[in-house]
Design a protein around this motif. Structure first.
Motif, short mmCIF file in Angstrom:
data_model
loop_
_atom_site.label_atom_id
_atom_site.label_comp_id
_atom_site.label_asym_id
_atom_site.label_seq_id
_atom_site.Cartn_x
_atom_site.Cartn_y
_atom_site.Cartn_z
N CYS A 145 0.86 -1.17 0.00
CA CYS A 145 0.00 0.00 0.00
C CYS A 145 0.91 1.23 0.00
CB CYS A 145 -0.90 0.00 1.24
SG CYS A 145 -2.06 -1.38 1.29
N THR A 146 0.36 2.40 -0.27
CA THR A 146 1.17 3.61 -0.18
C THR A 146 1.46 3.93 1.28
OG1 THR A 146 0.19 4.43 -2.21
CG2 THR A 146 1.31 6.03 -0.84
N THR A 147 0.45 3.89 2.13
CA THR A 147 0.59 4.07 3.58
C THR A 147 -0.06 2.88 4.26
OG1 THR A 147 0.51 6.48 3.38
CG2 THR A 147 -0.02 5.55 5.54
N GLY A 148 0.62 2.31 5.25
CA GLY A 148 0.07 1.16 5.96
C GLY A 148 -1.16 1.53 6.77
N MET A 149 -0.96 2.38 7.80
CA MET A 149 -2.07 2.84 8.66
C MET A 149 -1.97 4.34 8.84
SD MET A 149 -2.13 0.17 11.83
CE MET A 149 -1.96 -1.59 11.61
N PHE A 150 -3.11 5.01 8.76
CA PHE A 150 -3.20 6.43 9.06
C PHE A 150 -4.26 6.58 10.14
CE2 PHE A 150 -4.61 10.76 8.84
CZ PHE A 150 -3.43 11.47 8.64
N ILE A 151 -3.86 7.03 11.32
CA ILE A 151 -4.75 7.04 12.47
C ILE A 151 -4.77 8.44 13.07
CG2 ILE A 151 -5.11 6.06 14.76
CD1 ILE A 151 -3.59 3.54 13.62
N SER A 152 -5.97 9.03 13.23
CA SER A 152 -6.06 10.37 13.81
C SER A 152 -7.27 10.48 14.74
CB SER A 152 -6.17 11.43 12.70
OG SER A 152 -7.37 11.31 12.00
N VAL A 153 -7.12 11.31 15.73
CA VAL A 153 -8.16 11.61 16.71
C VAL A 153 -8.72 10.31 17.30
CG1 VAL A 153 -10.18 13.02 17.23
CG2 VAL A 153 -8.71 13.63 15.31
N ILE A 154 -7.86 9.62 17.99
CA ILE A 154 -8.19 8.32 18.56
C ILE A 154 -7.95 8.36 20.06
CG2 ILE A 154 -7.59 5.85 18.56
CD1 ILE A 154 -8.81 6.75 15.95
N ILE A 173 3.12 3.52 9.76
CA ILE A 173 2.02 3.96 10.61
C ILE A 173 2.17 5.45 10.86
CG2 ILE A 173 0.89 3.76 12.86
CD1 ILE A 173 1.91 0.91 13.07
N GLU A 174 1.12 6.21 10.60
CA GLU A 174 1.08 7.63 10.94
C GLU A 174 0.04 7.82 12.04
OE1 GLU A 174 0.90 10.63 7.90
OE2 GLU A 174 1.66 9.20 6.41
N LEU A 175 0.45 8.44 13.13
CA LEU A 175 -0.45 8.70 14.25
C LEU A 175 -0.59 10.20 14.45
CD1 LEU A 175 1.07 6.12 16.77
CD2 LEU A 175 -1.03 5.85 15.47
N TRP A 176 -1.82 10.70 14.54
CA TRP A 176 -2.11 12.12 14.75
C TRP A 176 -3.21 12.23 15.81
CZ3 TRP A 176 0.57 15.89 12.12
CH2 TRP A 176 1.33 15.46 11.05
N GLY A 177 -2.93 12.91 16.89
CA GLY A 177 -3.95 13.17 17.90
C GLY A 177 -4.43 11.92 18.62
N VAL A 178 -3.51 11.04 18.98
CA VAL A 178 -3.86 9.82 19.71
C VAL A 178 -3.78 10.11 21.20
CG1 VAL A 178 -3.22 7.43 20.16
CG2 VAL A 178 -3.08 8.34 17.83
N ALA A 179 -4.90 9.95 21.91
CA ALA A 179 -4.95 10.26 23.34
C ALA A 179 -4.22 9.20 24.17
CB ALA A 179 -6.40 10.38 23.80
N PHE A 180 -4.39 7.95 23.84
CA PHE A 180 -3.70 6.88 24.53
C PHE A 180 -3.52 5.74 23.55
CE2 PHE A 180 -3.72 2.88 26.88
CZ PHE A 180 -2.65 3.08 27.72
N GLY A 181 -2.29 5.29 23.37
CA GLY A 181 -2.05 4.22 22.41
C GLY A 181 -0.93 3.31 22.84
#
Length: 188
Positions: A145-154, A173-181
């Motif tokens: 894929c171009t990007t594996g995972m894109f995750i925001s506001v989680i 993996i791109e993470l944006w605005g993750v409160a707890f991960g």
């Protein structure tokens, strides 16, 4: 399917089947989803399903075998959309054969989702998540894929034991605005 059904029937609702030969089997995954109620389990037999599906109710969608139960995106921008629900999704190859810009799995406004033991290949973004709470992503393979995972506001996400590779120009993996991960034992 019957062995799985016996182990889970106390915890869930009715069982619906897709691709089998017996009476009451659906020919398309979306038909079964449309006729399911919250807490139902949809079991999909091995085969190739040329469709895009939308899940907007809390169900379990279980493929017979990850390598032989394939959902090929027919058209649209995402192959599987989970929206406003709590879903278990397991046992599928999710592939966009002719458009590299599309999304394999998208989750929006979901909670308590469990995405595991799937393979997502040849998509623009393998997994896209936004505005989702308490979700586990585990034992998936995201390839080419171009990007594996894109995750925001989680809030409260666990990403563990996934294999993300061959993702061209994008990122694992791109993470944006993750409160707890928690990211644990992934191969990227």
């Amino acid at each position: 399917a019957k062995n799985i059904e016996k182990s889970q029937s106390i915890l869930k609702g009715n069982w619906l089947y897709v691709g089998g030969s017996g009476p009451g089997n659906y020919t398309k995954i979306q038909y079964a989803i449309d006729n399911a109620s919250d807490n139902d389990i949809i079991y999909v037999y091995s085969g190739i399903y040329n469709e895009n599906i939308v899940i907007n109710k809390s169900i379990s969608l279980i493929g017979q075998d990850r390598d032989t139960t394939k959902i090929l995106g027919a058209n649209g921008t995402e192959i599987i959309r989970l929206q406003d629900c709590s879903v278990e999704l397991t046992g599928f190859t999710i592939e966009k054969f002719n458009e590299i810009n599309d999304v394999g799995i998208i989750l929006t406004d979901c909670w308590n989702c469990y995405i595991h033991k799937n393979k997502v290949i040849y998509c623009g973004t393998g997994l896209l998540m936004g505005d989702t709470d308490s979700t586990v992503i585990s034992n998936n393979t995201i390839f080419n894929c171009t990007t594996g995972m894109f995750i925001s506001v989680i809030a409260n996400i666990t990403i563990t034991h996934n294999r993300i590779e061959g993702n061209g120009k994008g990122s694992g993996i791109e993470l944006w605005g993750v409160a707890f991960g928690i990211l644990y034992k992934n191969y990227i």
